[in-house]
Design a protein around this motif. Structure first.
Motif, PDB file in Angstrom:
ATOM      1  N   UNK A 170       0.841  -1.210   0.000  1.00  0.00           N
ATOM      2  CA  UNK A 170       0.000   0.000   0.000  1.00  0.00           C
ATOM      3  C   UNK A 170       0.872   1.255   0.000  1.00  0.00           C
ATOM      4  N   UNK A 171       2.020   1.175   0.675  1.00  0.00           N
ATOM      5  CA  UNK A 171       2.927   2.331   0.642  1.00  0.00           C
ATOM      6  C   UNK A 171       3.461   2.549  -0.769  1.00  0.00           C
ATOM      7  N   UNK A 206       1.767   1.918  -3.363  1.00  0.00           N
ATOM      8  CA  UNK A 206       0.648   2.568  -4.054  1.00  0.00           C
ATOM      9  C   UNK A 206       0.724   4.080  -3.862  1.00  0.00           C
ATOM     10  N   UNK A 207       1.160   4.492  -2.684  1.00  0.00           N
ATOM     11  CA  UNK A 207       1.173   5.920  -2.342  1.00  0.00           C
ATOM     12  C   UNK A 207       2.395   6.638  -2.910  1.00  0.00           C
ATOM     13  N   UNK A 215       4.020   7.130  -5.818  1.00  0.00           N
ATOM     14  CA  UNK A 215       4.013   8.109  -6.923  1.00  0.00           C
ATOM     15  C   UNK A 215       3.400   9.450  -6.520  1.00  0.00           C
ATOM     16  N   UNK A 216       2.288   9.395  -5.787  1.00  0.00           N
ATOM     17  CA  UNK A 216       1.633  10.630  -5.371  1.00  0.00           C
ATOM     18  C   UNK A 216       2.551  11.429  -4.457  1.00  0.00           C
ATOM     19  N   UNK A 220       5.282  13.016  -6.467  1.00  0.00           N
ATOM     20  CA  UNK A 220       4.739  14.103  -7.278  1.00  0.00           C
ATOM     21  C   UNK A 220       4.467  15.343  -6.423  1.00  0.00           C
ATOM     22  N   UNK A 221       3.759  15.112  -5.316  1.00  0.00           N
ATOM     23  CA  UNK A 221       3.399  16.232  -4.450  1.00  0.00           C
ATOM     24  C   UNK A 221       4.654  16.879  -3.866  1.00  0.00           C
ATOM     25  N   UNK A 222       5.628  16.033  -3.553  1.00  0.00           N
ATOM     26  CA  UNK A 222       6.874  16.586  -3.004  1.00  0.00           C
ATOM     27  C   UNK A 222       7.549  17.504  -4.028  1.00  0.00           C
ATOM     28  N   UNK A 223       7.621  17.038  -5.256  1.00  0.00           N
ATOM     29  CA  UNK A 223       8.316  17.834  -6.277  1.00  0.00           C
ATOM     30  C   UNK A 223       7.536  19.096  -6.636  1.00  0.00           C
ATOM     31  N   UNK A 224       6.254  18.924  -6.930  1.00  0.00           N
ATOM     32  CA  UNK A 224       5.524  20.058  -7.475  1.00  0.00           C
ATOM     33  C   UNK A 224       4.873  20.946  -6.414  1.00  0.00           C
ATOM     34  N   UNK A 225       4.727  20.446  -5.198  1.00  0.00           N
ATOM     35  CA  UNK A 225       4.089  21.262  -4.176  1.00  0.00           C
ATOM     36  C   UNK A 225       4.988  21.635  -3.013  1.00  0.00           C
ATOM     37  N   UNK A 226       5.816  20.676  -2.577  1.00  0.00           N
ATOM     38  CA  UNK A 226       6.636  20.990  -1.401  1.00  0.00           C
ATOM     39  C   UNK A 226       7.935  21.697  -1.766  1.00  0.00           C
TER      40      UNK A 226
END
Lengths: 328, 300, 548
Positions: A41-42, A44-45, A47-48, A51-57
């Motif tokens: 399950x981790x 599964x998480x 890619x998100x 992505x969020x780290x690169x484009x948002x954080x």
């Protein structure tokens, strides 16, 4: 099932502070075990999260612009600090509170009218037996979503023109005069909210229609055997099935209370309704983007979002207590 | 066990009234929604003078196809269509592939630290670094001006993940997953063979959301693309409509006057040309909203 | 777990630092070292000849970022008549990339990223875009300009009283060269109040000379059905806040209120004998509003002007229902300019919005960046375009014979081709397609082609000259200067003016629509204090006095 969940959750919440060292250790071991078991399950998480780290954080350091006097030549790191100057400037403006008041009133009114209507529409469509009429109505109500704001506002001003607008003509017998709706601040909220409903009720109902498709027909059949009318079944079968979705969406919606999209408001604005139609976003747009006051608009945006985030956390906590559904 | 069966049962009197009311309300709703849509269609091939003077009510006036001609003769439009389809299809596939598993994982109550991940995701809905640092990041990872960027940018939205998560947690009972686990079913197996087939409606909705968002996107392409052969449709249309009237100093009044008339001629046609394909997707999506998809699984 | 998180945080901090310190462009070092070319014996700096043509020995290509006009129908900029001439004579090639929308935003991002900058920015960026990014811009010192742009420099010094100082930004340095016509005569009075002469005839009245007569005329327009369709659909006086040339302030002249251009804020103060005089708290402003309200009450003024979109307003004009308007130019057969009217109590005080010698050039037209490897060559190529009036005209309007005709005496006349290429709707389209118009070389006086005032057909060019001739004696003499200020000072003014404008716009609209009582006027005076009107006036006074 919903009912069973609630007390369970409460217990685990209240238990937290009273953990003995052994219990703590046991829980830690359990967590470790679960993590090991659910490693997939981790994955599964992952890619998100990337992505969020690169484009948002990664870009998050840009928030400091709100406390600096940003100059693109000096860059974000090189611009001088000014502390809370932009926030003070905003609150010292004689119109700051009017702006906040207008924003909240528009937003509140939007939620009050705009939030329930897609739900009602979805429930009505769902209860139809004629599949063709249902699909037709769904498709038609979905279409206005694709009309650009510029054209929408053009239609609104044309339809509401006291000289030639057909809505004014239709309402004349009831109101006794040709009212200049766009020229009176008191109609502004209504025009904004109702046109929004027109444009997005169908689009907004899609998610509920999807959620309603999960309702088992057997539940309905059983209820019919018990003599429940269609109207009753909406309340006891359909509505409960989409309550979790409703709550999540309502929590998210409340978390944008301070945000009103500027484009449509700006286009609907004129000198006569300015008293009601100037909201925080249009004001910062005028100052910030038109006049290149990046720091100022970032600061106001930050202020808005801090408030939004606080509201979100509060509403979410409330929703959790009340229904068990929550964001986290 | 389907719709047909329940239809056989006679409606009670209360139901009849109920249906009558619903039909009346929906008929009114339809009229209210259809009229302005009809107006857009009529306006798209009428003389803009009549459109703006409020003379058009039901029938087109001063019929002209100049607007459509202007739009369709522009070769950039077709290239734009092509690009938009790539970005929409690619973005939808990518977005679904990333968001659906993530939403599922977050719906699992037995996943430690899922609350932390959730909070970190929700945080980004409210706090962002703004355009310039994002631009620098894109620049530094070397995706500037690429089609790949257009496909991935904006297709992963926390909002959608939340919707997916809430769908899974309310429609797939924990018991089902637990019993599968006891049967030795792995997480990935359960996800692909049980959870996914059960979640067609939410997949359809999210696919629609992503596709439509990609279809309408113009801001990111405007900022990150410089090669006009990669422009999506909406950006091309914006350039054709070009609301250039932004500065306070008017430098070319003649050009300004002319632009305004030009924009009027095409602005209604543009809506039709650009949104017809996305409007057509919807009926395709609708067929996944069929009732009763879960019944069998739940009983099993 | 905690360890993992702290690692994560550390990693993110490091990445942030990496992202933040994005590699800035290494500014190209400009060499001034002169050598002698062995082949020709000419003096050189690097690849560039110091004087004469061609400008560079080996062909040199410059990357150019340009704002493309929507009127431009050309498939590529090769269709611009001036570019092959430039390349042939100078060996310099301009490789142009277009930006259609949001030029300033794009530029700011390019500067922020610090790479991918073009050599030349040939557009109309805002002052703040340039001023905030001067580290990336090539500075044209006076010495450089004198030596490498002799044509341009001498023309500027001949025609502009301030000389090269006119090009300086707030820091006293020059980063950009102007393009376009320096002062276009036809543009000196932007908004022109026009009245229907055929309607005047129909109602049997003369052209009004006072505001009272205007009132009577408008009343007759309303009641006597001058458009003869039997319907009471006349709009005697129309305006539109969404149209740049039709704003309500265009009618404030009789009360002595006028600006350099039609922008609202231009009307918030006047300059008299070096003193900035407020207008918004004066009796004249009040009387003007009362007059408009009187018209509005009797439906002689279309109050919808406050909310109409420009397109809807244009549609009204096309409906043949409007009797008077303010605009750029209109069919001279039926529309005639209204003379300066006399308002009771303001005899002899009537003025017209506009300015003699209004500057129309784009001061930020030609900019070199620090990534330009041979800025001197680019400058010399640009100066080449200023070497003859003919080259200037080609850069602005294309080759002779289409949009202009050479008169053989150093002057030129505007001409209009008989037929336009497919798809184009006006000369403006053709102009942007074959030439650069407002982005062309800087022009003064007779460099610009003049309309043929004796032509049989009166076109807009001629009309505009006639309008300006008609009004120019009523322009005010004193205005606030147009001069760049530091970004801090600009911020100060922006905040003051945004507040003031927001308040005044609402106040004017309400007063015109609903009237203005004594109490409301008193309240208005108090509100002016609240929005710091006095501070705004003081800022402008300091600006006028050159304090910053």
């Amino acid at each position: 099932m919903e009912i069973a969940k609630k007390p369970l959750r409460k217990k685990s919440l209240s238990k937290k502070p009273k953990l003995t060292p052994e219990q703590k250790a046991a829980q830690k071991a359990k967590t470790k075990l679960l993590m090991k078991k659910n490693w997939m399950l981790y994955l599964f998480l992952l890619p998100v999260v990337i992505y969020i780290f690169i484009f948002n954080y990664l870009p998050l350091y840009g928030i400091q612009i709100a406390f600096k006097n940003f100059n693109s030549g000096l860059g974000i790191w090189g611009s001088p600090w000014v502390g809370m100057q932009w926030f003070e400037m905003f609150f010292n403006s004689p119109r700051a509170w009017t702006l906040i008041k207008n924003t909240l009133s528009l937003s509140f009114f939007s939620i009050l009218i705009g939030f329930p209507i897609p739900i009602i529409l979805a429930l009505m469509l769902n209860s139809l037996k004629n599949e063709r009429f249902k699909k037709f109505t769904q498709t038609i109500t979905y279409m206005p979503h694709f009309i650009s704001v510029v054209v929408l506002v053009g239609m609104i001003t044309a339809f509401l023109s006291p000289r030639s607008g057909f809505i004014v003509t239709l309402l004349e017998p009831f109101l006794g005069e040709r009212i200049y709706f766009m020229g009176d601040a008191k109609y502004f909220d209504a025009i904004y909210v109702l046109s929004n409903v027109w444009q997005s009720a169908g689009w907004g109902s899609i998610i509920y229609i999807a959620a309603l498709s999960g309702v088992s027909p057997e539940l309905h059949e059983a209820a019919i055997m018990d003599g429940a009318t269609r109207f009753k079944r909406i309340f006891y079968i359909d509505l409960p099935a989409i309550v979790p979705t409703i709550i999540i969406l309502l929590v998210l919606r409340c978390g944008s209370l301070m945000t009103v999209g500027f484009e449509k408001v700006l286009l609907l604005q004129n000198n006569l309704n300015l008293a009601q139609s100037e909201v925080i976003s249009t004001y910062t747009y005028k100052l910030g983007l038109l006049q290149s006051q990046y720091s100022y608009s970032t600061a106001i945006g930050l202020f808005n979002n801090v408030i939004n985030f606080i509201i979100l956390i509060l509403v979410n906590r409330f929703a959790k207590k009340l229904s068990g559904s929550s964001l986290w | 066990m389907t719709q047909a069966n329940s239809n056989k049962i006679k409606d009670s009197k209360a139901d009849k009234i109920f249906y009558a009311i619903i039909y009346i309300i929906l008929a009114i709703v339809l009229v209210i929604v259809i009229y302005p849509l009809y107006f857009v269609v009529v306006a798209s091939f009428s003389d803009p003078v009549y459109v703006n003077s409020g003379e058009i009510l039901l029938f087109p006036k001063g019929v002209t196809f100049v607007g459509y001609q202007k739009i369709l003769e522009d070769t950039r439009i077709w290239q734009g269509y092509f690009n938009t389809i790539i970005y929409a299809v690619g973005g939808t596939v990518f977005g679904l592939a990333v968001c659906i598993p993530a939403g599922y994982a977050l719906s699992r109550k037995d996943l430690p630290y899922r609350g932390v991940v959730m909070a970190l995701l929700v945080f980004t809905m409210y706090f962002s670094g703004g355009l310039i640092p994002t631009y620098l990041v894109v620049h530094n990872i070397g995706l500037m001006g690429t089609r790949i960027l257009m496909i991935i940018m904006g297709t992963i939205s926390v909002y959608n993940i939340i919707l997916i998560r809430s769908f899974f947690s309310s429609s797939i009972p924990t018991e089902l997953q637990e019993s599968a686990e006891i049967d030795g079913c792995s997480n990935e197996k359960f996800f692909t063979s049980i959870a996914l087939p059960l979640s067609k409606p939410i997949i359809a909705v999210i696919a629609l959301y992503i596709a439509v968002a990609q279809w309408n996107a113009y801001f990111a392409p405007m900022i990150y693309l410089s090669d006009s052969s990669k422009y999506p449709l909406q950006l091309v249309l914006r350039e054709i409509l070009a609301q250039t009237n932004t500065g306070t100093e008017i430098t070319d009044p003649e050009a300004l006057e002319q632009l305004n008339t030009m924009a009027e001629v095409i602005k209604y046609g543009v809506i039709i040309v650009s949104s017809l394909p996305v409007i057509c997707i919807y009926p395709l999506i609708q067929k996944y909203f069929v009732k009763g998809v879960m019944v069998g699984a739940l009983k099993g | 777990m905690r360890k993992m998180f702290s690692k994560l945080i550390l990693a993110s901090v490091l990445t942030m630092a990496f992202v933040g310190c994005a590699s800035k462009n290494e500014a190209v070092k400009v060499s001034f070292e002169k050598t002698t070319d062995e082949e020709t014996g000419r003096e050189m700096i690097g690849n560039m000849f110091v004087t004469g043509l061609p400008v560079v020995k080996e062909p040199h290509t410059f990357s150019v970022l340009m704002s493309r006009s929507v009127n431009d129908y050309s498939a590529s900029h090769d269709e611009k008549h001036i570019l092959p001439i430039l390349t042939e004579n100078t060996n310099v090639i301009f490789d142009i990339e277009d930006v259609t929308t949001n030029m300033n935003e794009k530029l700011n991002l390019l500067f922020a990223a610090g790479s991918g900058l073009p050599d030349i920015i040939w557009a109309q960026p805002s002052d703040s875009t340039l001023v905030n990014n001067t580290t990336f811009l090539f500075e044209f010192t006076e010495e450089i300009l004198r030596e490498y742009a002799p044509n341009l420099t001498s023309q500027i010094e001949e025609n502009i009283p301030e000389g090269l100082d006119a090009l300086k930004k707030a820091d006293g340095k020059i980063y950009s060269l102007p393009t376009g016509v320096y002062a276009e005569y036809a543009n000196s009075a932007t908004a022109v109040p026009l009245i229907r002469t055929d309607w005047l005839e129909k109602v049997g009245m003369e052209m009004p000379t006072t505001t009272d007569e205007l009132y009577e005329v408008l009343k007759a327009f309303k009641t006597q059905d001058p458009n003869g369709n039997g319907k009471d659909d006349e709009i005697p006086l129309a305006f539109c806040q969404a149209n740049w040339a039709s704003k309500q302030f265009a009618f404030a002249g009789p009360w002595g209120i006028a600006g350099r251009n039609i922008n609202d804020a231009e009307h918030y103060c006047l300059v008299q004998d070096g003193v900035v005089v407020p207008t918004l708290d004066t009796q004249a402003f009040k009387d003007y509003l009362l007059f408009l309200n009187k018209l509005a009450k009797e439906e002689l003024l279309d109050v919808e002007g406050f909310s109409l979109t420009n397109a809807q307003y244009q549609a009204r004009l096309d409906e043949n229902v409007v009797g008077m308007q303010s605009t750029w130019a209109e069919d001279a057969e039926i529309w005639a300019p209204v003379p300066i009217l006399e308002a009771p109590g303001y005899e002899g005080k009537g003025v017209k919005q506009g300015q003699n010698g209004l500057r129309t050039a784009n001061m930020n037209g030609f900019v070199l960046t620090t990534s330009c490897e041979d800025p001197l060559a680019a400058l010399r190529a640009w100066d080449y375009l200023h070497s003859t009036p003919e080259l200037k005209r080609i850069s602005r309007d294309g080759n002779a014979g289409q949009l202009w005709i050479d008169n053989g005496d150093g002057t030129a006349t505007v001409s209009s081709p008989e037929t336009l290429p497919d798809g184009m709707t006006s000369d403006v389209d053709l102009n942007y397609t074959i030439a650069f118009r407002g982005l062309g070389a800087l022009m003064f006086g007779d460099d610009t082609a003049k309309p043929d005032m004796n032509a049989a057909e009166i076109n807009d060019d001629v009309l505009r000259y006639q309008y300006v001739d008609f009004y120019k004696d009523y322009f005010l003499d004193e205005f606030l200067p147009i001069r760049p200020v530091s970004s801090d000072k600009l911020t100060e003014k922006t905040f003051l003016q945004t507040e003031l404008e927001a308040y005044i716009n609402g106040f004017i609209a309400q007063s015109v629509l609903n009237g203005l009582t004594e109490e409301q006027w008193e309240e208005h005076l108090k509100q002016l204090e609240a929005v710091q009107y006095d501070a705004w006036i003081a800022w402008n006074q300091d600006y006028l006095d050159g304090k910053f």
